[in-house]
Design a protein around this motif. Structure first.
Motif, PDB file in Angstrom:
ATOM      1  N   ASP A 273       0.765  -1.189   0.306  1.00  0.00           N
ATOM      2  CA  ASP A 273      -0.002  -0.100  -0.289  1.00  0.00           C
ATOM      3  C   ASP A 273       0.784   1.309  -0.005  1.00  0.00           C
ATOM      4  O   ASP A 273       0.249   2.291   0.167  1.00  0.00           O
ATOM      5  CB  ASP A 273      -0.938   0.126   1.198  1.00  0.00           C
ATOM      6  CG  ASP A 273      -0.083   0.101   2.449  1.00  0.00           C
ATOM      7  OD1 ASP A 273       1.176  -0.148   2.455  1.00  0.00           O
ATOM      8  OD2 ASP A 273      -0.867   0.319   3.532  1.00  0.00           O
ATOM      9  N   ASN A 274       2.212   1.045  -0.133  1.00  0.00           N
ATOM     10  CA  ASN A 274       3.049   2.472  -0.351  1.00  0.00           C
ATOM     11  C   ASN A 274       2.578   3.368  -1.481  1.00  0.00           C
ATOM     12  O   ASN A 274       2.290   2.609  -2.628  1.00  0.00           O
ATOM     13  CB  ASN A 274       4.492   1.813  -0.488  1.00  0.00           C
ATOM     14  CG  ASN A 274       5.108   1.186   0.652  1.00  0.00           C
ATOM     15  OD1 ASN A 274       4.584   1.320   1.743  1.00  0.00           O
ATOM     16  ND2 ASN A 274       6.420   0.654   0.422  1.00  0.00           N
TER      17      ASN A 274
ATOM     18  N   ASP B 293       3.482   6.738   6.050  1.00  0.00           N
ATOM     19  CA  ASP B 293       3.893   5.400   5.599  1.00  0.00           C
ATOM     20  C   ASP B 293       4.786   5.649   4.581  1.00  0.00           C
ATOM     21  O   ASP B 293       5.499   6.953   4.162  1.00  0.00           O
ATOM     22  CB  ASP B 293       2.727   4.775   4.948  1.00  0.00           C
ATOM     23  CG  ASP B 293       2.843   3.159   4.437  1.00  0.00           C
ATOM     24  OD1 ASP B 293       4.236   2.558   4.958  1.00  0.00           O
ATOM     25  OD2 ASP B 293       2.108   2.469   3.844  1.00  0.00           O
ATOM     26  N   HIS B 294       5.665   4.616   4.106  1.00  0.00           N
ATOM     27  CA  HIS B 294       6.718   4.593   3.148  1.00  0.00           C
ATOM     28  C   HIS B 294       5.938   5.132   1.796  1.00  0.00           C
ATOM     29  O   HIS B 294       4.876   4.845   1.405  1.00  0.00           O
ATOM     30  CB  HIS B 294       7.072   3.226   2.612  1.00  0.00           C
ATOM     31  CG  HIS B 294       7.682   2.492   3.732  1.00  0.00           C
ATOM     32  ND1 HIS B 294       8.835   2.847   4.298  1.00  0.00           N
ATOM     33  CD2 HIS B 294       7.384   1.499   4.653  1.00  0.00           C
ATOM     34  CE1 HIS B 294       9.264   1.981   5.415  1.00  0.00           C
ATOM     35  NE2 HIS B 294       8.153   1.109   5.475  1.00  0.00           N
ATOM     36  N   ILE B 295       6.863   5.968   1.142  1.00  0.00           N
ATOM     37  CA  ILE B 295       6.291   6.190  -0.554  1.00  0.00           C
ATOM     38  C   ILE B 295       7.122   5.595  -1.296  1.00  0.00           C
ATOM     39  O   ILE B 295       8.487   5.770  -1.420  1.00  0.00           O
ATOM     40  CB  ILE B 295       6.634   7.876  -0.453  1.00  0.00           C
ATOM     41  CG1 ILE B 295       5.689   8.506   0.313  1.00  0.00           C
ATOM     42  CG2 ILE B 295       6.419   8.262  -1.950  1.00  0.00           C
ATOM     43  CD1 ILE B 295       5.889  10.003   0.475  1.00  0.00           C
ATOM     44  N   GLY B 296       6.537   4.846  -2.253  1.00  0.00           N
ATOM     45  CA  GLY B 296       7.461   3.801  -3.201  1.00  0.00           C
ATOM     46  C   GLY B 296       7.970   2.608  -2.545  1.00  0.00           C
ATOM     47  O   GLY B 296       7.937   2.670  -1.183  1.00  0.00           O
ATOM     48  N   CYS B 297       8.410   1.738  -3.257  1.00  0.00           N
ATOM     49  CA  CYS B 297       9.162   0.385  -2.957  1.00  0.00           C
ATOM     50  C   CYS B 297      10.548   0.247  -3.268  1.00  0.00           C
ATOM     51  O   CYS B 297      11.144   0.929  -4.283  1.00  0.00           O
ATOM     52  CB  CYS B 297       8.138  -0.559  -3.349  1.00  0.00           C
ATOM     53  SG  CYS B 297       6.689  -0.656  -2.954  1.00  0.00           S
ATOM     54  N   LYS B 298      11.240  -0.238  -2.087  1.00  0.00           N
ATOM     55  CA  LYS B 298      12.734  -0.430  -2.974  1.00  0.00           C
ATOM     56  C   LYS B 298      13.053  -1.913  -2.600  1.00  0.00           C
ATOM     57  O   LYS B 298      12.137  -2.696  -2.203  1.00  0.00           O
ATOM     58  CB  LYS B 298      13.671   0.198  -1.599  1.00  0.00           C
ATOM     59  CG  LYS B 298      13.500  -0.329  -0.317  1.00  0.00           C
ATOM     60  CD  LYS B 298      14.306   0.509   0.813  1.00  0.00           C
ATOM     61  CE  LYS B 298      14.278  -0.326   2.032  1.00  0.00           C
ATOM     62  NZ  LYS B 298      12.921  -0.293   2.610  1.00  0.00           N
ATOM     63  N   THR B 299      14.039  -2.405  -3.163  1.00  0.00           N
ATOM     64  CA  THR B 299      14.523  -3.811  -3.007  1.00  0.00           C
ATOM     65  C   THR B 299      14.444  -4.309  -1.716  1.00  0.00           C
ATOM     66  O   THR B 299      14.982  -3.625  -0.616  1.00  0.00           O
ATOM     67  CB  THR B 299      16.153  -3.722  -3.436  1.00  0.00           C
ATOM     68  OG1 THR B 299      16.125  -3.358  -5.096  1.00  0.00           O
ATOM     69  CG2 THR B 299      16.567  -5.305  -3.657  1.00  0.00           C
ATOM     70  N   GLY B 300      13.941  -5.339  -1.427  1.00  0.00           N
ATOM     71  CA  GLY B 300      13.671  -5.777  -0.041  1.00  0.00           C
ATOM     72  C   GLY B 300      12.161  -5.657   0.381  1.00  0.00           C
ATOM     73  O   GLY B 300      11.851  -6.298   1.426  1.00  0.00           O
TER      74      GLY B 300
END
Lengths: 593, 76
Positions: free
Chosen positions: A327-328, A415-422
């Motif tokens: 849901d980022n 919350d986080h914005i966007g996704c990264k590796t992991g």
């Protein structure tokens, strides 16, 4: 008779010769007097001019350096309601005496003169008064928001140069400056780190792929590699005395700005070691920012634009589950003319982190609507898990989502914005796009913020070098508890126009060890972070992976400009833009008496 | 002969008078007038912006602290 005539003639010739010699000697004497006087006049004028120039330099130092240091640890009530002239005397009593007859007369101690000019000296006085309105009344000190204090002054300088027998007085008239005292802006650096190591404690080196044009500081110690090495166009300072040098793979610590012949960084304005530590303590907290955006703890995940039914009353905030990543939010910045359009998408998920659909809100801001009060149009599209649209709403409110203090547009996420590796199978991109010409925006998150591709100002210049000096568009990216990360989807030779701050984290490139060499990150703005994230890897002079850095400080941040709601330090600082200019741009009138 | 002597005397006197008037010491007029003008270019660009002392490099003899050699690619 003949002899007498010759005698008379001889006498007359002698007399004439004597007269001629006397006249010649007299003229020599008078020319010597004139020459000495002219030389004295020139010396006196030059001395007086030296006095003027020294006085300007002293005034600059007193206001831009000494006063800036003196206000650092004062409280706001120290400045509140203070008379301008009293303020100068109270803060720097050794230089500025008490005001008398509405002015402060500060004597400038002359510099030591060349001993080849005996008995030569100058005396200079800086006279400071309050600025005046056209009707002659004084312009008094003022304050705004209880934390910005303005002290407007006018000044003149009188300098008299003296050599034996000659005095000459010159003046600078019509000088004006305004001392602005406010809490220091974090955005003062092209790069600031609290600890100059990666979050994992690894050393991150400045190589020839590192270029910073602006102030650079760490409370730790820097690490330099290679010859040619990194290029620094601004002031560079570190708190520790020794810096690391790569030394062809055999690192050494030196109290030096180079390690010949292996590591030779270029410092255009010097490398200061053992500089004072700079406190990264913020005067505001996440709770302050939540309040300013209009955050409500009640209500589930979603994208919110607080309003009272007719007008927006806060900023834009995103609520999500910080322990799950699907849901980022993803934020695309675009423009409509010179107005901003924000497209924010968030997946809806179950407690088991399964996607049930998504909500996309397209928020179009028009600054000129409603007679300048602005308008905000929100188109909300809801989709199911298959991507089919299940509902659409369209609402328009008066005003713009510029927070409770109307400083500029604020997008806040818990919350986080966007996704990264992991982050698992999460594919939400993050932030990218164009910052509209008329907008000033801060994107803030309590967690990570991923930059997914180019972020550019709509208006900027590349002449003589990359800058946005004459433009309004401005972006701050602020992570309170996470990192700011350049995502794997980002283009090579990435442009980022923003001031980036990771209060307790780092700014780094996702997958930097394995990403193919990708050119440079061209940043216009600055980076303030707790630790120094890696952008890539190198071996010798070869870039093995990731990006190089080409960071250009956004000079607008050195004045009063600041991304909206950006944190300030607990310390105060003082500045006077007029005095920071070159002498010929200060509007001074030169007078000879 | 007298005629030439007379002319010589006249010539010498004239030269004397000319020299006396020609080399009369001029008086130096006191400078009283006030001139006001825009800042001349020759005094421009001579100021210190007051920040220099913040960036003076520390000039001490370097003391070397050596570390273990690095292995593999390093971070930048």
């Amino acid at each position: 008779m003949k002899k007498a005539t010759i005698l008379i003639l001889t006498c007359m010739v002698s007399i004439v010769l004597l007269v001629g010699v006397a006249v010649y000697l007299s003229s020599l004497t008078s020319e010597k007097v004139i020459t000495e006087r002219e030389r004295g006049l020139i010396q006196a004028v030059n001395l007086a001019e030296a006095g003027l120039n020294q006085s300007v330099a002293v005034l600059k130092e007193k206001i831009l350096v000494d006063l800036n240091n003196a206000v650092k640890n004062k409280k706001a009530n120290y400045f509140q309601g203070k008379d301008s002239l009293t303020f100068l005397h109270d803060i720097l009593p050794d230089f500025f005496p008490s005001a008398a007859a509405g002015e402060i007369r500060a004597a400038v101690t002359p510099i030591s003169l060349n001993a080849n000019i005996p008995d030569a000296s100058f005396a200079a006085t800086i006279v400071i008064r309050k600025q005046k309105y056209a009707d002659g009344n004084d312009i008094e000190a003022s304050s705004s928001a209880g934390s910005v204090f303005n002290f407007p002054y006018e000044f003149s300088i009188e300098a008299t140069g003296s050599v034996p027998g000659v005095d000459k007085t010159l003046r600078f008239l019509n000088g004006k400056f305004e001392v602005v005292v406010q809490r220091n802006n974090f955005a003062r650096f092209a790069l600031f780190t609290n600890h100059h190591m990666s979050p994992a404690g690894e050393r991150v080196w400045f190589t020839e792929k590192t270029r910073f044009y602006g102030p650079v500081h760490t409370n730790g110690q820097f690490s330099f590699a290679n010859n040619p090495g990194a290029d620094f166009g601004g002031e560079v300072s570190q708190h520790l005395q020794k810096a690391y040098f790569y030394n062809n793979g055999w690192p050494v610590q030196l109290d030096s700005d180079k390690n010949e012949p292996y590591d030779l960084p270029t410092f255009s304005q010097g490398f200061l070691r053992k500089a004072s530590e700079i406190n990264l303590e913020s005067s505001i907290t996440t709770n302050d920012l939540r309040q300013k955006v209009g955050y409500q703890s009640s209500g589930g995940s979603g994208i919110y634009i607080p309003n009272n039914g007719t007008s927006v009353t806060g900023g834009i905030y995103i609520k999500g589950s910080s322990s799950k990543h699907k849901d980022n939010a993803t934020i695309a910045l675009s423009t409509s003319g010179s107005n901003p359009v924000y497209t924010i998408r968030q997946n809806t998920i179950t407690s088991a982190d399964n996607i049930t659909g998504s909500v996309t809100k397209t928020i179009t801001v028009d600054y000129t609507a409603n007679g300048g009060a602005g308008s905000t149009n929100i188109v909300s599209v809801t989709r199911n898990a298959s991507g089919e649209i299940t509902s659409t709403t369209n609402q328009t409110f008066q005003g713009v989502p510029d927070g409770t203090e109307h400083k500029g547009i604020l997008i806040y996420s818990d919350d986080h914005i966007g996704c990264k590796t992991g982050d698992g199978t999460c594919t939400n991109a993050g932030v990218s796009g164009t910052v509209a010409a008329s907008s000033q925006l801060t994107i803030s998150s309590e967690r990570d913020i991923v930059i997914s591709d180019h972020i550019r100002y709509q208006e900027y210049s590349t002449s003589p070098s990359l800058n946005a000096n004459d433009y309004t568009n401005l972006l701050g990216i602020l992570s309170w508890g996470g990192d700011v990360i350049i995502g794997t989807s980002a283009s090579s030779n990435l442009d980022i126009h923003a001031v980036i701050m990771a209060v307790h984290g780092a700014f780094f490139v996702d997958n930097y060890r394995y990403r193919a060499p990708s050119g440079d990150v061209n940043l216009l703005g600055g980076v303030i972070s707790d630790t120094y994230g890696a952008f890539g890897t190198f071996s010798g002079s070869q870039q093995i992976s990731g990006y190089g850095r080409n960071f250009i400080y956004d000079g607008r941040m050195y004045s009063e400009m600041n991304p909206p709601y950006y944190p300030t330090t607990t310390e105060f600082g003082a500045n006077a833009q007029e005095l920071a200019q070159d002498l010929d741009k200060m509007g001074l009138i030169w007078q000879q008496q | 002969m007298k005629k030439y002597i007379f002319l010589l005397v006249i010539l010498i006197v004239l030269i004397g008078v000319f020299l006396l008037t020609k080399h009369k010491e001029p008086k130096i007029a006191p400078v009283k007038e006030e001139k006001t003008m825009e800042l001349p270019s020759r005094v421009m660009n001579t100021e210190d912006n007051g920040r220099d002392r913040m960036i003076n490099p520390v000039k001490e003899e370097p003391t070397v602290i050596r570390e273990k050699p690095l292995k593999g690619p390093q971070l930048n």
